[in-house]
Design a protein around this motif. Structure first.
Motif, PDB file in Angstrom:
ATOM      1  N   ALA A 145       1.022  -1.233  -0.036  1.00 45.96           N
ATOM      2  CA  ALA A 145       0.149  -0.158  -0.386  1.00 45.96           C
ATOM      3  C   ALA A 145       1.097   1.029  -0.147  1.00 45.96           C
ATOM      4  O   ALA A 145      -0.026   2.352  -0.785  1.00 45.96           O
ATOM      5  CB  ALA A 145      -1.453   0.085   1.488  1.00 45.96           C
ATOM      6  N   ARG A 148       2.551   1.618  -3.607  1.00 45.98           N
ATOM      7  CA  ARG A 148       1.394   2.684  -4.826  1.00 45.98           C
ATOM      8  C   ARG A 148       1.157   3.690  -3.987  1.00 45.98           C
ATOM      9  O   ARG A 148       0.693   4.433  -5.174  1.00 45.98           O
ATOM     10  CB  ARG A 148       0.395   1.381  -4.323  1.00 45.98           C
ATOM     11  CG  ARG A 148      -0.882   1.833  -5.374  1.00 45.98           C
ATOM     12  CD  ARG A 148      -1.865   0.475  -5.210  1.00 45.98           C
ATOM     13  NE  ARG A 148      -2.649   0.059  -3.928  1.00 45.98           N
ATOM     14  CZ  ARG A 148      -2.597  -0.776  -2.469  1.00 45.98           C
ATOM     15  NH1 ARG A 148      -2.268  -1.427  -3.345  1.00 45.98           N
ATOM     16  NH2 ARG A 148      -3.329  -0.616  -1.784  1.00 45.98           N
ATOM     17  N   ARG A 149       0.930   3.913  -3.387  1.00 45.43           N
ATOM     18  CA  ARG A 149       0.231   5.760  -2.813  1.00 45.43           C
ATOM     19  C   ARG A 149       1.263   6.610  -3.109  1.00 45.43           C
ATOM     20  O   ARG A 149       0.963   7.427  -4.024  1.00 45.43           O
ATOM     21  CB  ARG A 149       0.075   6.142  -1.103  1.00 45.43           C
ATOM     22  CG  ARG A 149      -0.866   5.149  -1.237  1.00 45.43           C
ATOM     23  CD  ARG A 149      -1.512   4.755   0.856  1.00 45.43           C
ATOM     24  NE  ARG A 149      -2.332   4.345   1.160  1.00 45.43           N
ATOM     25  CZ  ARG A 149      -2.481   3.127   1.940  1.00 45.43           C
ATOM     26  NH1 ARG A 149      -1.894   3.540   3.298  1.00 45.43           N
ATOM     27  NH2 ARG A 149      -4.182   2.294   2.180  1.00 45.43           N
ATOM     28  N   GLN A 153       0.693   9.005  -5.748  1.00 42.70           N
ATOM     29  CA  GLN A 153       1.705  10.247  -5.980  1.00 42.70           C
ATOM     30  C   GLN A 153       2.205  11.438  -6.956  1.00 42.70           C
ATOM     31  O   GLN A 153       2.188  12.026  -7.069  1.00 42.70           O
ATOM     32  CB  GLN A 153       1.498  11.196  -4.215  1.00 42.70           C
ATOM     33  CG  GLN A 153       1.187  10.354  -3.042  1.00 42.70           C
ATOM     34  CD  GLN A 153       2.322  10.679  -1.541  1.00 42.70           C
ATOM     35  OE1 GLN A 153       3.390  10.773  -1.899  1.00 42.70           O
ATOM     36  NE2 GLN A 153       1.055   9.941  -0.764  1.00 42.70           N
ATOM     37  N   SER A 174      -6.928  -0.800  -5.476  1.00 44.23           N
ATOM     38  CA  SER A 174      -5.781   0.935  -5.608  1.00 44.23           C
ATOM     39  C   SER A 174      -7.314   1.657  -6.143  1.00 44.23           C
ATOM     40  O   SER A 174      -6.099   2.769  -6.713  1.00 44.23           O
ATOM     41  CB  SER A 174      -5.509  -0.379  -6.775  1.00 44.23           C
ATOM     42  OG  SER A 174      -4.845  -1.391  -6.406  1.00 44.23           O
ATOM     43  N   ASP A 177      -7.587   4.253  -3.548  1.00 38.35           N
ATOM     44  CA  ASP A 177      -5.950   5.204  -3.348  1.00 38.35           C
ATOM     45  C   ASP A 177      -6.545   6.134  -4.219  1.00 38.35           C
ATOM     46  O   ASP A 177      -5.643   7.136  -4.344  1.00 38.35           O
ATOM     47  CB  ASP A 177      -5.107   4.014  -3.174  1.00 38.35           C
ATOM     48  CG  ASP A 177      -4.648   3.557  -1.894  1.00 38.35           C
ATOM     49  OD1 ASP A 177      -5.009   3.643  -1.122  1.00 38.35           O
ATOM     50  OD2 ASP A 177      -4.668   1.961  -2.385  1.00 38.35           O
ATOM     51  N   LEU A 181      -5.909   9.623  -4.141  1.00 42.93           N
ATOM     52  CA  LEU A 181      -4.414  11.067  -5.112  1.00 42.93           C
ATOM     53  C   LEU A 181      -4.488  11.283  -6.153  1.00 42.93           C
ATOM     54  O   LEU A 181      -4.115  12.503  -6.123  1.00 42.93           O
ATOM     55  CB  LEU A 181      -3.189  10.211  -4.915  1.00 42.93           C
ATOM     56  CG  LEU A 181      -2.967   9.686  -3.531  1.00 42.93           C
ATOM     57  CD1 LEU A 181      -2.609   8.219  -2.851  1.00 42.93           C
ATOM     58  CD2 LEU A 181      -2.086  10.143  -2.555  1.00 42.93           C
TER      59      LEU A 181
END
Length: 276
Positions: A145, A148-149, A153, A174, A177, A181
């Motif tokens: 996680a 992935r973030r 970003q 996903s 997120d 984001l």
């Protein structure tokens, strides 16, 4: 003096992503004529070949053995053999193995020839209703996680359409997120099980799509391509960059303070970063 053998050819062969009728006639002919088929999963490819009545030697070539196998395969090509490279579905090298072998073959002066066909990313783009003149293919996001973030970003201000692959067990997280984001209002489409019996293509704002998938177990089954519209060149890009900076700051500051600073740094509206 014995003449050196004429090198063979490495054929990079696209196979169906679901519907077997999508295989190209030239792909079938190439597979029939190849001295051997390099396959990501020999069991999967054996079933594909059997469906079309093709019997060829199969060589396993996947992410765990590709580096070790490349030199031997290039030597075989240099000796005159022709090899077909396939992945489990779609076009090899597009989030699938094959890059190491293709690079090694080209470096050795071996002819590498594409046999085009299905590609899930391009198929999804063609039906998503999202701008497709410029796009960035991101493949699979990191499984963890936090990583992935971080990737999302970094992509928040990307003006090109974004294309992702995702698995059934990570699609819900996903999408959540992405909505957080990239922005819940960002236009997107989810293409699921393309060319298969339960094919669906959903479109709408990322926030709505994330909620739909979270509440509908049927939309968490299968294989996914997620297409997300890029940030606009002006206000959208500023908002996306503001959200990216806010996400970084909010890990260390209270939300309201992080939003105020992110708005000052990027010029994005504070309300768009932190609900008020």
């Amino acid at each position: 003096m014995t003449a050196s053998p004429t090198p063979g050819t490495l054929f990079v062969v696209a196979t169906p992503i679901g519907n077997l009728d999508d295989i190209a006639p030239r792909a079938l002919e190439t597979l029939r004529r190849a001295d051997a088929v390099c396959a990501e999963d020999t069991r999967h490819t054996r079933r594909l070949l059997a469906h079309f009545g093709i019997e060829r030697p199969l060589l396993a070539l996947h992410e765990h053995n590709e580096t070790a196998q490349a030199d031997a395969l290039v030597a075989r090509l240099a000796g005159g053999a022709s090899l077909a490279l396939v992945s489990d579905a779609g076009t090899p090298l597009v989030s699938d193995p094959g890059f190491v072998l293709v690079r090694a073959a080209r470096a050795a002066g071996i002819r590498v020839s594409p046999v085009p066909g299905a590609c899930a990313a391009v198929a999804a783009l063609s039906v998503a209703g999202i701008p497709s003149d410029r796009f960035a293919f991101e493949g699979f996001l990191p499984a963890k996680a936090g990583l992935r973030r971080e990737r999302l970003q970094a992509l928040a201000g990307e003006p090109r359409t974004l294309v992702f692959y995702e698995s059934a067990h990570r699609i819900e997280a996903s999408l959540a997120d992405m909505a957080a984001l990239l922005g819940p209002d960002r236009p997107a489409a989810i293409a699921r099980e393309l060319t298969k019996l339960f094919e669906t293509v959903l479109d709408g704002p990322l926030g709505d799509l994330a909620a739909r998938v979270a509440t509908d177990p049927d939309q968490r089954r299968g294989e996914f391509v997620v297409v997300v519209q890029g940030a606009g060149e002006d206000a959208d890009a500023a908002l996306a960059e503001g959200r990216r900076v806010y996400a970084l700051l909010s890990a260390h500051l209270p939300p309201s303070q992080a939003a105020r600073l992110a708005a000052e740094i990027t010029g994005a509206p504070r309300k768009g970063l932190y609900g008020g």
